[in-house]
Write a protein that holds these residues in place. Structure first.
Motif, PDB file in Angstrom:
ATOM      1  N   ALA A  54      73.121  51.255  57.996  1.00 53.76           N
ATOM      2  CA  ALA A  54      74.098  51.737  58.968  1.00 53.76           C
ATOM      3  C   ALA A  54      75.485  51.742  58.346  1.00 53.76           C
ATOM      4  N   ARG A  55      76.330  52.638  58.845  1.00 60.58           N
ATOM      5  CA  ARG A  55      77.747  52.614  58.479  1.00 60.58           C
ATOM      6  C   ARG A  55      78.495  51.871  59.567  1.00 60.58           C
ATOM      7  N   ARG A  56      79.341  50.940  59.170  1.00 56.74           N
ATOM      8  CA  ARG A  56      80.032  50.074  60.112  1.00 56.74           C
ATOM      9  C   ARG A  56      81.400  50.659  60.486  1.00 56.74           C
ATOM     10  N   ALA A  57      81.911  50.192  61.614  1.00 58.08           N
ATOM     11  CA  ALA A  57      83.218  50.655  62.072  1.00 58.08           C
ATOM     12  C   ALA A  57      84.332  50.258  61.117  1.00 58.08           C
ATOM     13  N   ASP A  58      84.118  49.169  60.342  1.00 58.36           N
ATOM     14  CA  ASP A  58      85.153  48.713  59.405  1.00 58.36           C
ATOM     15  C   ASP A  58      85.115  49.453  58.070  1.00 58.36           C
ATOM     16  N   GLY A  59      84.239  50.462  57.975  1.00 55.04           N
ATOM     17  CA  GLY A  59      84.161  51.247  56.747  1.00 55.04           C
ATOM     18  C   GLY A  59      83.146  50.756  55.756  1.00 55.04           C
ATOM     19  N   PHE A  60      82.630  49.539  55.946  1.00 50.11           N
ATOM     20  CA  PHE A  60      81.570  49.023  55.097  1.00 50.11           C
ATOM     21  C   PHE A  60      80.218  49.515  55.611  1.00 50.11           C
ATOM     22  N   HIS A  61      79.167  49.097  54.938  1.00 51.81           N
ATOM     23  CA  HIS A  61      77.817  49.476  55.332  1.00 51.81           C
ATOM     24  C   HIS A  61      76.963  48.239  55.567  1.00 51.81           C
ATOM     25  N   ASP A  62      76.056  48.341  56.515  1.00 49.85           N
ATOM     26  CA  ASP A  62      75.022  47.332  56.666  1.00 49.85           C
ATOM     27  C   ASP A  62      73.892  47.664  55.709  1.00 49.85           C
ATOM     28  N   LEU A  63      73.272  46.629  55.180  1.00 53.52           N
ATOM     29  CA  LEU A  63      72.197  46.841  54.220  1.00 53.52           C
ATOM     30  C   LEU A  63      71.107  45.802  54.413  1.00 53.52           C
ATOM     31  N   GLU A  64      70.043  46.017  53.699  1.00 55.06           N
ATOM     32  CA  GLU A  64      68.923  45.091  53.675  1.00 55.06           C
ATOM     33  C   GLU A  64      68.459  45.016  52.230  1.00 55.06           C
ATOM     34  N   THR A  65      68.397  43.812  51.680  1.00 59.89           N
ATOM     35  CA  THR A  65      67.992  43.656  50.288  1.00 59.89           C
ATOM     36  C   THR A  65      67.446  42.256  50.077  1.00 59.89           C
ATOM     37  N   VAL A  66      66.840  42.048  48.916  1.00 58.35           N
ATOM     38  CA  VAL A  66      66.471  40.710  48.464  1.00 58.35           C
ATOM     39  C   VAL A  66      67.224  40.458  47.164  1.00 58.35           C
ATOM     40  N   PHE A  67      67.988  39.372  47.140  1.00 60.29           N
ATOM     41  CA  PHE A  67      68.665  38.936  45.926  1.00 60.29           C
ATOM     42  C   PHE A  67      67.785  37.929  45.202  1.00 60.29           C
ATOM     43  N   VAL A  85      67.025  53.329  58.733  1.00 63.72           N
ATOM     44  CA  VAL A  85      66.311  52.076  58.983  1.00 63.72           C
ATOM     45  C   VAL A  85      64.935  52.212  58.346  1.00 63.72           C
ATOM     46  N   PRO A  86      64.558  51.325  57.425  1.00 62.83           N
ATOM     47  CA  PRO A  86      63.264  51.458  56.749  1.00 62.83           C
ATOM     48  C   PRO A  86      62.106  51.280  57.721  1.00 62.83           C
ATOM     49  N   ALA A  87      60.991  51.907  57.398  1.00 65.78           N
ATOM     50  CA  ALA A  87      59.805  51.819  58.262  1.00 65.78           C
ATOM     51  C   ALA A  87      59.273  50.396  58.331  1.00 65.78           C
ATOM     52  N   HIS A  88      59.413  49.654  57.232  1.00 63.49           N
ATOM     53  CA  HIS A  88      58.934  48.269  57.190  1.00 63.49           C
ATOM     54  C   HIS A  88      60.029  47.388  56.609  1.00 63.49           C
ATOM     55  N   SER A  89      60.250  46.264  57.241  1.00 65.89           N
ATOM     56  CA  SER A  89      61.304  45.363  56.780  1.00 65.89           C
ATOM     57  C   SER A  89      60.997  44.823  55.394  1.00 65.89           C
ATOM     58  N   LEU A  90      62.020  44.774  54.584  1.00 71.35           N
ATOM     59  CA  LEU A  90      61.880  44.223  53.237  1.00 71.35           C
ATOM     60  C   LEU A  90      61.480  42.757  53.285  1.00 71.35           C
ATOM     61  N   ARG A  91      61.870  42.062  54.335  1.00 74.61           N
ATOM     62  CA  ARG A  91      61.483  40.661  54.486  1.00 74.61           C
ATOM     63  C   ARG A  91      59.966  40.510  54.442  1.00 74.61           C
ATOM     64  N   GLU A 135      54.836  50.857  45.526  1.00 80.40           N
ATOM     65  CA  GLU A 135      54.540  51.810  46.594  1.00 80.40           C
ATOM     66  C   GLU A 135      55.336  51.553  47.865  1.00 80.40           C
ATOM     67  N   VAL A 136      55.893  50.346  48.033  1.00 80.14           N
ATOM     68  CA  VAL A 136      56.470  50.009  49.345  1.00 80.14           C
ATOM     69  C   VAL A 136      57.918  49.531  49.294  1.00 80.14           C
ATOM     70  N   ILE A 137      58.459  49.278  48.094  1.00 83.62           N
ATOM     71  CA  ILE A 137      59.824  48.760  47.979  1.00 83.62           C
ATOM     72  C   ILE A 137      60.639  49.710  47.099  1.00 83.62           C
ATOM     73  N   SER A 138      61.788  50.115  47.590  1.00 81.53           N
ATOM     74  CA  SER A 138      62.610  51.068  46.848  1.00 81.53           C
ATOM     75  C   SER A 138      64.087  50.710  46.965  1.00 81.53           C
ATOM     76  N   ASN A 139      64.894  51.427  46.214  1.00 79.25           N
ATOM     77  CA  ASN A 139      66.346  51.264  46.219  1.00 79.25           C
ATOM     78  C   ASN A 139      66.939  52.614  46.620  1.00 79.25           C
ATOM     79  N   ASP A 140      67.628  52.668  47.763  1.00 79.48           N
ATOM     80  CA  ASP A 140      68.168  53.927  48.260  1.00 79.48           C
ATOM     81  C   ASP A 140      69.122  54.596  47.277  1.00 79.48           C
ATOM     82  N   PHE A 141      69.778  53.803  46.428  1.00 84.59           N
ATOM     83  CA  PHE A 141      70.738  54.386  45.491  1.00 84.59           C
ATOM     84  C   PHE A 141      70.072  55.175  44.362  1.00 84.59           C
ATOM     85  N   GLU A 142      68.801  54.953  44.131  1.00 86.40           N
ATOM     86  CA  GLU A 142      68.172  55.589  42.974  1.00 86.40           C
ATOM     87  C   GLU A 142      68.201  57.116  43.072  1.00 86.40           C
ATOM     88  N   GLY A 143      68.037  57.677  44.267  1.00 84.26           N
ATOM     89  CA  GLY A 143      68.030  59.136  44.406  1.00 84.26           C
ATOM     90  C   GLY A 143      69.285  59.778  43.835  1.00 84.26           C
TER      91      GLY A 143
END
Length: 269
Positions: A17-30, A186-192, A204-212
């Motif tokens: 999602a894009r946030r009102a403060d100009g940042f983005h919401d994300l989902e990742t595993v560090f 919103v991904p079809a399946h949570s990365l968690r 097959e199930v985990i990707s990085n949106d930036f790669e495209g």
């Protein structure tokens, strides 16, 4: 006193999602990996910052390590000036979080050296003022991250049975540009959930949106990823907004690849 800030990789990265403060919401595993800088603080002294190793662009006076000192000094005015030296080894602008790690380790170092008695929660809150990735390096353990990356949930993920190869082809990807190329989803399946599958299933199930968009702008990164898979990687992906690409291999089974001499290659067995 000297500490060794380590890098992180992203295992999956979705911009939700894009946030009102100009940042983005994300989902990742560090996930932390032992490619390290060296950060030294000497007291007593006058407040100054010096560096060696990889040249750090920009004004040295605005370095995140200095910003971390000033941030704590606002609440602890008696904090003594320190001499700071950073030996930079983690590639800059690679999606490995090196600058964020330096800032977070600086907070931890100052807390320890001056016996400030800060809790992990307090250190994490300070780190969030310095950058979205900084809070991760306070616990410095595998985490599922949401929000801007600062909302952390520790997860049980042990990849010690694998070897890693990080390839940095000296391409700087502008993070601001990269975000502008994406349409949040919103991904079809949570990365968690997906991260708990066997590593061999991640392709097959985990990707990085930036790669495209980043691969389209820099096709060599797609070639590097394909080479890692051809060499036997169980999973390969770009970390963050790039341009480092990581391959995860069975333990001690990284095939020899003749990488371009200009690439920086880190092998973690």
């Amino acid at each position: 006193m000297i500490v060794f800030p380590n890098c992180k990789i992203n295992l999956g990265l979705y911009i939700t999602a894009r946030r009102a403060d100009g940042f983005h919401d994300l989902e990742t595993v560090f996930y932390p990996l032992p490619v390290q800088d060296a950060l030294e603080v000497i007291t007593p002294g006058t407040l100054q910052f010096t560096s060696s190793g990889i040249p750090i662009p920009g004004d040295q006076d605005s370095n995140l390590c200095l910003r971390a000192f000033h941030l704590l000094q606002q609440d602890f005015p008696a904090l003594q000036p320190v001499n700071i030296h950073l030996h930079k080894h983690i590639p800059i602008g690679a999606g490995l979080g090196g600058g964020s790690a330096d800032a977070a380790f600086m907070l931890r170092l100052l807390d320890h050296k001056f016996q400030l008695g800060l809790s992990e929660e307090q250190l994490t809150a300070y780190a969030a003022h310095l950058g979205s990735d900084c809070p991760f390096f306070i616990p410095n353990k595998p985490c599922f991250a949401t929000g801007r990356g600062e909302i952390l949930e520790p997860i049980a993920l042990d990849l010690s049975g694998y070897s890693f190869q990080l390839i940095y082809p000296a391409i700087h990807v502008n993070t601001g540009w990269a975000f502008k190329q994406l349409t949040p989803r919103v991904p079809a399946h949570s990365l968690r959930e997906m991260i708990q599958l066997p590593v061999s299933d991640w392709k097959e199930v985990i990707s990085n949106d930036f790669e495209g968009p980043v691969f389209q702008a820099h096709p060599v990164l797609a070639t590097i990823k394909a080479q890692l898979y051809a060499a036997g990687a169980r999973y390969a992906a770009m970390s963050g907004s790039g341009s480092a690409v990581v391959g995860i291999f069975p333990k001690n089974k990284i095939a020899d690849i003749l990488w371009d001499a200009s690439y920086r290659v880190f092998t973690i067995k």
